[in-house]
Write an enzyme that holds these catalytic residues in place. Structure first.
Site, PDB file in Angstrom:
ATOM      1  N   ASP A   2      38.965  -3.867  32.358  1.00 32.16           N
ATOM      2  CA  ASP A   2      38.181  -4.849  33.116  1.00 32.16           C
ATOM      3  C   ASP A   2      36.796  -4.282  33.389  1.00 32.16           C
ATOM      4  O   ASP A   2      36.667  -3.181  33.932  1.00 32.16           O
ATOM      5  CB  ASP A   2      38.861  -5.150  34.454  1.00 32.16           C
ATOM      6  CG  ASP A   2      40.123  -5.967  34.308  1.00 32.16           C
ATOM      7  OD1 ASP A   2      40.012  -7.196  34.211  1.00 32.16           O
ATOM      8  OD2 ASP A   2      41.221  -5.368  34.292  1.00 32.16           O
TER       9      ASP A   2
ATOM     10  N   HIS B 166      35.734 -11.967  38.840  1.00 34.85           N
ATOM     11  CA  HIS B 166      36.555 -12.226  40.019  1.00 34.85           C
ATOM     12  C   HIS B 166      36.739 -10.936  40.814  1.00 34.85           C
ATOM     13  O   HIS B 166      36.437  -9.853  40.322  1.00 34.85           O
ATOM     14  CB  HIS B 166      37.917 -12.772  39.602  1.00 34.85           C
ATOM     15  CG  HIS B 166      38.695 -11.832  38.718  1.00 34.85           C
ATOM     16  ND1 HIS B 166      38.370 -11.614  37.391  1.00 34.85           N
ATOM     17  CD2 HIS B 166      39.777 -11.036  38.973  1.00 34.85           C
ATOM     18  CE1 HIS B 166      39.211 -10.746  36.868  1.00 34.85           C
ATOM     19  NE2 HIS B 166      40.070 -10.372  37.805  1.00 34.85           N
TER      20      HIS B 166
ATOM     21  N   ASP C 239      47.686  -6.043  42.556  1.00 33.77           N
ATOM     22  CA  ASP C 239      46.309  -5.575  42.766  1.00 33.77           C
ATOM     23  C   ASP C 239      46.340  -4.411  43.748  1.00 33.77           C
ATOM     24  O   ASP C 239      46.197  -4.586  44.959  1.00 33.77           O
ATOM     25  CB  ASP C 239      45.436  -6.701  43.318  1.00 33.77           C
ATOM     26  CG  ASP C 239      45.018  -7.686  42.242  1.00 33.77           C
ATOM     27  OD1 ASP C 239      45.287  -7.426  41.062  1.00 33.77           O
ATOM     28  OD2 ASP C 239      44.422  -8.726  42.602  1.00 33.77           O
TER      29      ASP C 239
ATOM     30  N   GLU D  50      41.450 -15.756  34.924  1.00 34.26           N
ATOM     31  CA  GLU D  50      42.100 -16.863  34.236  1.00 34.26           C
ATOM     32  C   GLU D  50      41.375 -18.184  34.486  1.00 34.26           C
ATOM     33  O   GLU D  50      40.789 -18.393  35.548  1.00 34.26           O
ATOM     34  CB  GLU D  50      43.559 -16.978  34.704  1.00 34.26           C
ATOM     35  CG  GLU D  50      44.368 -15.742  34.375  1.00 34.26           C
ATOM     36  CD  GLU D  50      45.679 -15.653  35.134  1.00 34.26           C
ATOM     37  OE1 GLU D  50      46.581 -14.919  34.672  1.00 34.26           O
ATOM     38  OE2 GLU D  50      45.797 -16.295  36.199  1.00 34.26           O
TER      39      GLU D  50
ATOM     40  N   LYS E  96      41.757 -16.452  29.005  1.00 29.20           N
ATOM     41  CA  LYS E  96      43.153 -16.404  29.429  1.00 29.20           C
ATOM     42  C   LYS E  96      43.519 -17.605  30.284  1.00 29.20           C
ATOM     43  O   LYS E  96      42.746 -18.035  31.151  1.00 29.20           O
ATOM     44  CB  LYS E  96      43.393 -15.107  30.208  1.00 29.20           C
ATOM     45  CG  LYS E  96      44.831 -14.822  30.573  1.00 29.20           C
ATOM     46  CD  LYS E  96      44.886 -13.442  31.210  1.00 29.20           C
ATOM     47  CE  LYS E  96      46.247 -13.123  31.789  1.00 29.20           C
ATOM     48  NZ  LYS E  96      46.255 -11.808  32.443  1.00 29.20           N
TER      49      LYS E  96
ATOM     50  N   HIS F 237      55.057 -21.015  35.405  1.00 32.32           N
ATOM     51  CA  HIS F 237      56.343 -21.477  34.878  1.00 32.32           C
ATOM     52  C   HIS F 237      57.251 -22.064  35.938  1.00 32.32           C
ATOM     53  O   HIS F 237      58.263 -22.694  35.608  1.00 32.32           O
ATOM     54  CB  HIS F 237      57.061 -20.311  34.196  1.00 32.32           C
ATOM     55  CG  HIS F 237      57.235 -19.111  35.089  1.00 32.32           C
ATOM     56  ND1 HIS F 237      58.282 -18.974  35.947  1.00 32.32           N
ATOM     57  CD2 HIS F 237      56.454 -18.011  35.251  1.00 32.32           C
ATOM     58  CE1 HIS F 237      58.162 -17.828  36.600  1.00 32.32           C
ATOM     59  NE2 HIS F 237      57.063 -17.230  36.201  1.00 32.32           N
TER      60      HIS F 237
ATOM     61  N   THR G 219      50.465 -15.671  29.077  1.00 29.16           N
ATOM     62  CA  THR G 219      51.462 -14.723  29.558  1.00 29.16           C
ATOM     63  C   THR G 219      52.871 -15.304  29.444  1.00 29.16           C
ATOM     64  O   THR G 219      53.107 -16.230  28.686  1.00 29.16           O
ATOM     65  CB  THR G 219      51.151 -14.325  31.009  1.00 29.16           C
ATOM     66  OG1 THR G 219      51.094 -15.514  31.804  1.00 29.16           O
ATOM     67  CG2 THR G 219      49.810 -13.626  31.107  1.00 29.16           C
TER      68      THR G 219
ATOM     69  N   GLU H 192      50.795 -11.829  26.433  1.00 32.71           N
ATOM     70  CA  GLU H 192      50.895 -10.730  27.390  1.00 32.71           C
ATOM     71  C   GLU H 192      52.239 -10.828  28.095  1.00 32.71           C
ATOM     72  O   GLU H 192      52.830 -11.902  28.171  1.00 32.71           O
ATOM     73  CB  GLU H 192      49.803 -10.805  28.467  1.00 32.71           C
ATOM     74  CG  GLU H 192      48.401 -10.557  27.977  1.00 32.71           C
ATOM     75  CD  GLU H 192      47.384 -10.581  29.113  1.00 32.71           C
ATOM     76  OE1 GLU H 192      47.815 -10.661  30.299  1.00 32.71           O
ATOM     77  OE2 GLU H 192      46.181 -10.526  28.834  1.00 32.71           O
ATOM     78  N   ASN H 193      52.713  -9.695  28.611  1.00 34.39           N
ATOM     79  CA  ASN H 193      53.838  -9.757  29.536  1.00 34.39           C
ATOM     80  C   ASN H 193      53.297 -10.063  30.921  1.00 34.39           C
ATOM     81  O   ASN H 193      52.249  -9.574  31.328  1.00 34.39           O
ATOM     82  CB  ASN H 193      54.637  -8.457  29.541  1.00 34.39           C
ATOM     83  CG  ASN H 193      53.796  -7.219  29.777  1.00 34.39           C
ATOM     84  OD1 ASN H 193      52.773  -7.025  29.116  1.00 34.39           O
ATOM     85  ND2 ASN H 193      54.204  -6.383  30.713  1.00 34.39           N
ATOM     86  N   ALA H 194      54.014 -10.919  31.652  1.00 30.34           N
ATOM     87  CA  ALA H 194      53.529 -11.361  32.962  1.00 30.34           C
ATOM     88  C   ALA H 194      53.835 -10.351  34.053  1.00 30.34           C
ATOM     89  O   ALA H 194      53.052 -10.187  34.983  1.00 30.34           O
ATOM     90  CB  ALA H 194      54.159 -12.709  33.311  1.00 30.34           C
ATOM     91  N   LEU H 195      54.965  -9.704  33.950  1.00 32.55           N
ATOM     92  CA  LEU H 195      55.376  -8.724  34.940  1.00 32.55           C
ATOM     93  C   LEU H 195      55.539  -7.360  34.282  1.00 32.55           C
ATOM     94  O   LEU H 195      55.705  -7.251  33.064  1.00 32.55           O
ATOM     95  CB  LEU H 195      56.692  -9.139  35.602  1.00 32.55           C
ATOM     96  CG  LEU H 195      56.666 -10.452  36.384  1.00 32.55           C
ATOM     97  CD1 LEU H 195      58.053 -10.772  36.926  1.00 32.55           C
ATOM     98  CD2 LEU H 195      55.651 -10.397  37.515  1.00 32.55           C
TER      99      LEU H 195
ATOM    100  N   ARG I  64      51.207  -2.448  32.036  1.00 36.97           N
ATOM    101  CA  ARG I  64      49.941  -1.770  32.022  1.00 36.97           C
ATOM    102  C   ARG I  64      50.220  -0.288  31.916  1.00 36.97           C
ATOM    103  O   ARG I  64      51.304   0.178  32.225  1.00 36.97           O
ATOM    104  CB  ARG I  64      49.206  -2.087  33.335  1.00 36.97           C
ATOM    105  CG  ARG I  64      47.964  -1.272  33.604  1.00 36.97           C
ATOM    106  CD  ARG I  64      47.332  -1.615  34.917  1.00 36.97           C
ATOM    107  NE  ARG I  64      47.151  -3.006  35.203  1.00 36.97           N
ATOM    108  CZ  ARG I  64      46.108  -3.729  34.832  1.00 36.97           C
ATOM    109  NH1 ARG I  64      45.139  -3.164  34.153  1.00 36.97           N
ATOM    110  NH2 ARG I  64      46.042  -4.979  35.156  1.00 36.97           N
TER     111      ARG I  64
END
Length: 528
Positions: A134, A174, A182, A266, A378, A383, A425, A463-466, A495
């Site tokens: 980022d 952002h 975060d 996003e 993104k 979901h 994601t 991407e994986n969300a979690l 990550r």
């Protein structure tokens, strides 16, 4: 964000260096500490030997793995995404890894260069092709308008190049902080926060008057509210400065620019903010259209069709952040979400988001034209409540997706006009893993997005969300990459942190990288 665990975890402390059997986690424990001391000779030897072993293992197993896939599966007969593109045989999907959120520190310097070098070396050995970082607006333009500090990122770019990797850079307009994972705080630039303090209407606002400082409201995109510049001009100047600073690396080392467009980078409204306990999973969220600029736009839209009363506010019966659809008159099964008024409001609300994305991508495409770098953006994987008629959580985020309407095809078409990669994601999620009362279907949502991007003729990246390290999650990504619809052009793993380098987790990652293949027609996004 799809409940995206953006865990920084910074880097790794030196622990357990005396174990008799070394694992990737052991040598990273030595390499990724914050202590500003040179790693010992023993640790350096461990890193070198481990990397060589990983490289040898990867090389030997790669061919047999792909042969196994060819023996066990029949190639999918997919139509070309657009005319004139021929079918392509199995090819590995590039996997890149998100670097920690605090890769560059508040002072603008690279966070622990020694640790980063060791990390990049190991990721390269595992078959990782790219890493992602980022580029925080709140760090780079911290000292005042048009005063940019790219030095920490310049050091990273050179390091990535030296280790034979590629880099994706996110234009992060952002704030960092206040959402899932975060673990560090990077607010918007101080001079921007000062403007917000003087004019709180610059940020998104909900029906109760709560202000959200994560991102500048799209309602003032074209107004000179930031010391004589519009937000779009500010974002453009930032991207132009980045282009000029890294011109010699674009298209070669820096191969992709992800353009941030909202909270968590996003394209969405901040409808489910976690800060101060405002929202928790799996609430429906709230519409974010109550700053004066959004209200003015809504009033104008209503007057234009002769429905002045429709422009006074958003829906009055849409509930609160943590309610469920059936708790509201608007989102319930037979609610007013399907009325003439709702169609007007949701068209306007989602349309404003599309216009915002279109403006930024138009600017980005012009700025990076000729650099041979891909552009991407993104979209959040929302979901929860996907199985309901109204898809309430998607509606409040700005995606006009219901049982009767495809909300992702217009987004994909907008991106397609600019040749942008659609990043999404949820790729690791299974329906059966979700709580029953959430009415969730990440698999159904991903499938819908795959079909929408295929129809629009654009590339899809996942991407994986979690934060997941288990074989089941990786297996779901592999299954998703092979299912009907658009194939994946790339996958980003969230990550890099200490847990990733634990022995079993590391083994799963390496196996996954060797396994992920794509079967789809070749259709590259435009390189600008």
């Amino acid at each position: 964000m799809t409940l995206t665990l953006r865990s920084s975890a910074s880097f790794i402390n030196l622990k357990d260096s005396t174990k008799s059997q070394k694992t990737p986690g052991d040598y990273f424990s030595g390499a990724l500490c914050f202590a500003q001391t040179k790693p010992s000779c023993r640790i350096r030897v461990m890193i070198r030997n481990s990397v060589q072993e990983a490289q040898l293992s990867f090389s030997k197993s790669k061919v047999s793995m792909l042969e196994g896939y060819r023996r066990s599966e029949k190639p999918e007969q997919l139509h070309a995404l657009s005319g004139g593109h021929s079918m392509e045989n199995d090819a590995r999907v590039p996997v890149f890894v998100m670097l920690p959120l605090d890769t560059v520190m508040h002072g603008g310097n690279l966070n622990n260069p020694r640790a980063m070098k060791a990390s990049l070396m190991a990721l390269k050995s595992a078959g990782v092709e790219e890493v992602m970082v980022d580029a925080w607006w709140g760090l780079v333009e911290k000292d005042g308008p048009l005063r940019y500090n790219w030095e920490g990122y310049a050091e990273l770019v050179q390091m990535v190049q030296k280790h034979g990797l590629k880099l994706q850079v996110v234009m992060s307009f952002h704030q960092c902080g206040g959402n899932v994972g975060d673990s560090c705080s990077i607010p918007l630039p101080p001079w921007v926060l000062e403007e917000i303090r003087k004019n709180p209407e610059l940020v998104y606002t909900d029906r109760s008057g709560r202000r959200n400082p994560e991102y500048i409201s799209l309602g003032c995109d074209s107004l000179s509210v930031l010391r004589g510049r519009t937000p779009i001009q500010v974002y453009s100047d930032y991207m132009r400065s980045f282009r000029d600073r890294f011109r010699n690396f674009l298209g070669d080392v820096i191969v992709e620019i992800q353009v941030g467009m909202g909270p968590c980078g996003e394209l969405r409204y901040p409808s489910y903010p976690e800060s101060n306990g405002t929202w928790s999973f799996s609430g429906i969220g709230e519409f974010q259209c109550y700053d004066k600029y959004m209200r003015t736009s809504l009033q104008a839209a209503a007057e234009a069709i002769g429905k002045r009363d429709w422009g006074t506010s958003g829906p009055h019966d849409c509930g609160q952040y943590n309610q469920f659809p059936e708790d509201t008159g608007f989102f319930c099964r037979d609610g007013t979400w399907n009325s003439e008024y709702a169609e007007f409001f949701l068209e306007w609300y989602s349309g404003k988001l599309l216009e915002h994305g279109d403006r930024i991508l138009l600017a980005a495409r012009g700025i990076f034209q000729g650099t041979d770098a891909k552009l991407s953006t993104k979209v959040a994987g929302i979901h929860w409540h996907y199985r309901t008629s109204s898809h309430a959580a998607e509606l409040t985020a700005g995606y006009y997706n219901t049982r009767h309407r495809d909300g992702y095809l217009p987004i994909a078409r907008m991106m397609g006009r600019h040749g942008v990669v659609f990043k999404f994601t949820c790729m690791e999620m299974k329906d059966g893993e979700q709580p029953g009362n959430a009415n969730s279907s990440p698999e159904g949502l991903v499938q819908q997005v795959k079909m929408a991007t295929r129809s629009a003729g654009i590339e899809l990246a996942g991407e994986n969300a979690l934060e997941r390290y288990d074989a089941s999650a990786y297996g779901q990504v592999l299954e998703t990459s092979r299912s009907t619809g658009n194939g994946l052009c790339a996958f980003t793993y969230l990550r890099m942190n200490k847990k990733l380098f634990e022995e079993e987790n590391w083994r799963h990652l390496v196996h996954f990288i060797k396994s992920i293949v794509r079967r789809w027609s070749r259709h590259r996004a435009f390189r600008v």
